[in-house]
Design an enzyme around this catalytic site. Structure first.
Site, PDB file in Angstrom:
ATOM      1  N   CYS A 382       0.880   2.982  -0.842  1.00 13.58           N
ATOM      2  CA  CYS A 382       2.165   3.520  -1.276  1.00 13.58           C
ATOM      3  C   CYS A 382       2.661   4.594  -0.299  1.00 13.58           C
ATOM      4  CB  CYS A 382       2.060   4.001  -2.724  1.00 13.58           C
ATOM      5  SG  CYS A 382       3.655   3.932  -3.549  1.00 13.58           S
ATOM      6  N   HIS A 517       0.022  -0.374  -5.652  1.00 11.83           N
ATOM      7  CA  HIS A 517      -1.233   0.322  -5.976  1.00 11.83           C
ATOM      8  C   HIS A 517      -2.315  -0.680  -6.376  1.00 11.83           C
ATOM      9  CE1 HIS A 517       0.214   4.478  -5.833  1.00 11.83           C
ATOM     10  NE2 HIS A 517       1.363   3.976  -6.226  1.00 11.83           N
ATOM     11  N   GLU A 519      -5.396  -0.330  -6.401  1.00  8.26           N
ATOM     12  CA  GLU A 519      -6.527   0.299  -7.111  1.00  8.26           C
ATOM     13  C   GLU A 519      -6.413   0.132  -8.623  1.00  8.26           C
ATOM     14  OE1 GLU A 519      -4.071   1.856  -5.582  1.00  8.26           O
ATOM     15  OE2 GLU A 519      -3.487   3.727  -6.592  1.00  8.26           O
TER      16      GLU A 519
HETATM   17  N1  GLN Z   1       6.853   9.216  -2.841  1.00 10.57           N
HETATM   18  C1  GLN Z   1       6.888   7.836  -2.523  1.00 10.57           C
HETATM   19  C2  GLN Z   1       7.977   7.095  -3.260  1.00 10.57           C
HETATM   20  O1  GLN Z   1       8.448   7.527  -4.265  1.00 10.57           O
HETATM   21  C3  GLN Z   1       5.535   7.175  -2.775  1.00 10.57           C
HETATM   22  C4  GLN Z   1       5.121   7.166  -4.203  1.00 10.57           C
HETATM   23  C5  GLN Z   1       3.652   6.868  -4.384  1.00 10.57           C
HETATM   24  O2  GLN Z   1       2.873   7.005  -3.459  1.00 10.57           O
HETATM   25  N2  GLN Z   1       3.266   6.487  -5.578  1.00 10.57           N
HETATM   26  O3  GLN Z   1       8.378   6.043  -2.833  1.00 10.57           O
END
Ligand code: GLN
Length: 545
Positions: A382, A517, A519
């Site tokens: 992410c 994600h 995970e």
């Molecule tokens: N801050 C980034 C976004 O909003 C990544 C978010 C995250 O890593 N969950 O896109």
């Protein structure tokens, strides 16, 4: 007939109610029963989505896009049952529902009160359809007995106990038996008081799960049983174990699932099959080597902030039969270019987890560059992936001011931004920083299509995947052709081809960044393929350094 098991906690918080609930779920499953686990959180937030990981640990996201308490992650990992939006409720959500109904006039002029309106909403939540094939619904109540905000929840489950009767409800209370070294004794008084508190609000627990760091002497067990009004065999010793995946077998050995079955007077319960759990415990306790992975993130002082990542790494270890040691490195400390990155020397893999905001972002970019140039396996998740893309744009494609508009609204090279900005131009989009922060993200499961022949397609063994998301910003697809000229491949895209989901560096031992994600979907018995592959690469790296 669905039966309901309520798990409450007393004496102190952090006793591992979530794991205890998840482990009991796993034990019932091992006897062939269908389970669903639910969490009732007494805090006032509508969901944990806006809560700082510093206070509350990670936000766990379900397939259907709910931002939930991290305990739902334990439930999924222990039982393999995917949690849903309808498995987590908070006081905030209940009140917002009630207030909405009240404004609509649904209550026809009635006075809205905690009892019965709030308690009824809680009961509806507990009783709501758990889905096909469920024999037991396990409900964990957050917080500890005696908390003011928990009272409506305790009242609601008390009513359910009275309405459904003991043949359909069971109350389990998790407490602590502290050992006082000066006295050389284990103390039962806090447990007695906690149960007294519970009984004073009308709940008689049938099973006590007593956390302790040594065996409970028989006479103390008898004392607890007598004062707390439970059978001696229902005082279950929940002694500290080496690894959380030892918990189901340990609680079984102490008779937890047997007591539950006995309470419900089930006479034909199949014997449990714990071979899966025994196998995983054997692997975890007899690894064939060890790898060290650096996790470069902002919340390294609160390990719960990266709970699922840490778990997924350990599943990757199980897949490769190695122990994974995670070195938590605070990315903020490396925002300053003058700080050398020698702390990363010798690690076998680098993981760049999700995150928000400017602090620590440059540190992640530097760690990503280190991994790319030094050929250390690197996994960006992410925000971590977004930072890796920015690093490549700056240092390989020469776009010096490449950035995310999350941190630089006016960058001329918005490598990462909001979709709206790409159509209107990032400077034209006004963003009110004070607007509602809840529910403005891309949340939950989304499909992606992988490029045939790419490393990720090989890792997944498929070109169609679905993974869970939680982010506002996206990598800007208009930069793909430029970046691909410099040795990276965008090997996963949204099915319509507009949103980059995965990028990889083919000429590198293992460098993959993912917008989602992974995970969140890794389980001990089904390690996520990306984590298994990443740890496999770390094992290779460990043979080199
Ligand atoms: N801050 C980034 C976004 O909003 C990544 C978010 C995250 O890593 N969950 O896109």
């Amino acid at each position: 007939m669905i039966r309901y098991i309520f798990i409450t906690g007393g004496v102190v918080s952090s006793l591992g109610k979530g794991i205890a609930s998840a482990a009991l779920g796993a034990l019932l499953q091992s006897r062939g029963y269908g389970v669903r686990l639910r969490k009732l959180d007494p805090y006032l937030n509508v969901d944990p989505g806006t809560m700082s990981p510093r206070q509350h640990g990670e936000v766990y996201v379900t397939d259907d896009g709910a931002e939930t308490d991290l305990d739902l992650g334990h439930y999924e990992r222990f039982t393999g049952v995917s949690a849903r939006q309808s498995d987590n409720i908070t006081t905030g959500r209940i009140y917002s529902r009630i207030i909405e109904k009240e404004r609509r006039g649904d209550y026809l002029g009635a006075t809205i009160q905690v009892i019965p309106h709030v308690t009824n909403e809680i009961k509806d939540f507990v009783l709501s359809d758990p889905g096909e094939g469920v024999d037991f619904v396990l409900c964990e109540i957050g917080g500890t007995v005696g908390d003011i905000e928990g009272l409506p929840f305790f009242e609601a489950i008390r009513q359910l106990g009275q309405e459904l009767g003991p043949e359909r409800t069971c109350f389990i209370h998790l407490t602590l038996l502290p050992y006082i070294p000066a006295a050389g004794e284990m103390k039962t008084k806090p447990t007695q008081h906690s149960v007294k508190e519970l009984r004073s609000i009308g709940i008689q627990p049938q099973i006590l799960l007593c956390r302790c760091d040594r065996p409970i002497p028989e006479n103390e067990k008898g004392k607890i049983a007598s004062f707390c009004n439970v059978r001696p065999s229902s005082v279950i010793e929940a002694r500290d174990v080496r690894h959380i995946y030892d918990v189901p077998a340990a609680y079984h050995a102490e008779g937890l699932d047997k007591e539950v079955i006995r309470h419900f007077a089930i006479t034909d319960a199949p014997e449990p099959d714990l071979s899966n759990w025994q196998r995983i415990a054997r692997t975890i306790h007899n690894p064939d080597g060890e790898v060290c992975v650096a996790l470069v993130g902002k919340y390294t002082d609160v390990p719960d902030a990266y709970k699922s990542v840490a778990e997924a790494l350990s599943h990757g270890g199980v897949a490769n039969n190695v122990k994974v040691t995670v070195r938590l490195i605070n990315s903020e400390e490396f925002d300053d270019d003058a700080r050398p990155l020698d702390i990363l020397e010798g690690v076998h893999g680098i993981i760049l987890p999700g995150g928000f905001g400017e602090r620590g972002a440059h540190g992640k970019i530097r760690a990503s560059r280190f991994a790319r140039e030094r050929k250390v396996p690197c996994f960006g998740i992410c925000y971590g992936m977004q930072m890796s893309v920015i690093e490549v744009a700056r240092n390989l494609a020469g776009l010096q001011d490449a950035n995310t508009t999350e941190n630089d609204r006016r960058t001329r090279n918005p490598l990462v931004g909001l979709m709206e900005e790409w159509t209107k131009g990032n400077e034209k989009v006004t963003r009110d920083e004070n607007t509602d922060k809840g529910g403005t993200m891309r949340l939950g499961a989304y499909p992606a299509r992988l490029r045939t022949g790419s490393r990720v397609a090989e890792v997944y063994g498929s070109t169609e995947i679905s993974e869970r998301h939680r982010h506002r910003y996206e990598v800007n697809a208009s930069y793909i052709p430029e970046l691909e000229k410099h040795g990276v491949v965008f090997s996963g895209l949204s099915p319509d081809g507009t949103l980059p989901e995965i990028f990889e560096i083919p000429d590198h031992p293992w460098f993959i960044g993912v917008q989602f994600h992974p995970e969140l979907k890794s389980r001990p018995f089904e390690p996520h393929p990306l984590f298994a592959s990443f740890i496999g690469a770390a094992v290779k790296q460990s043979r080199l350094v």
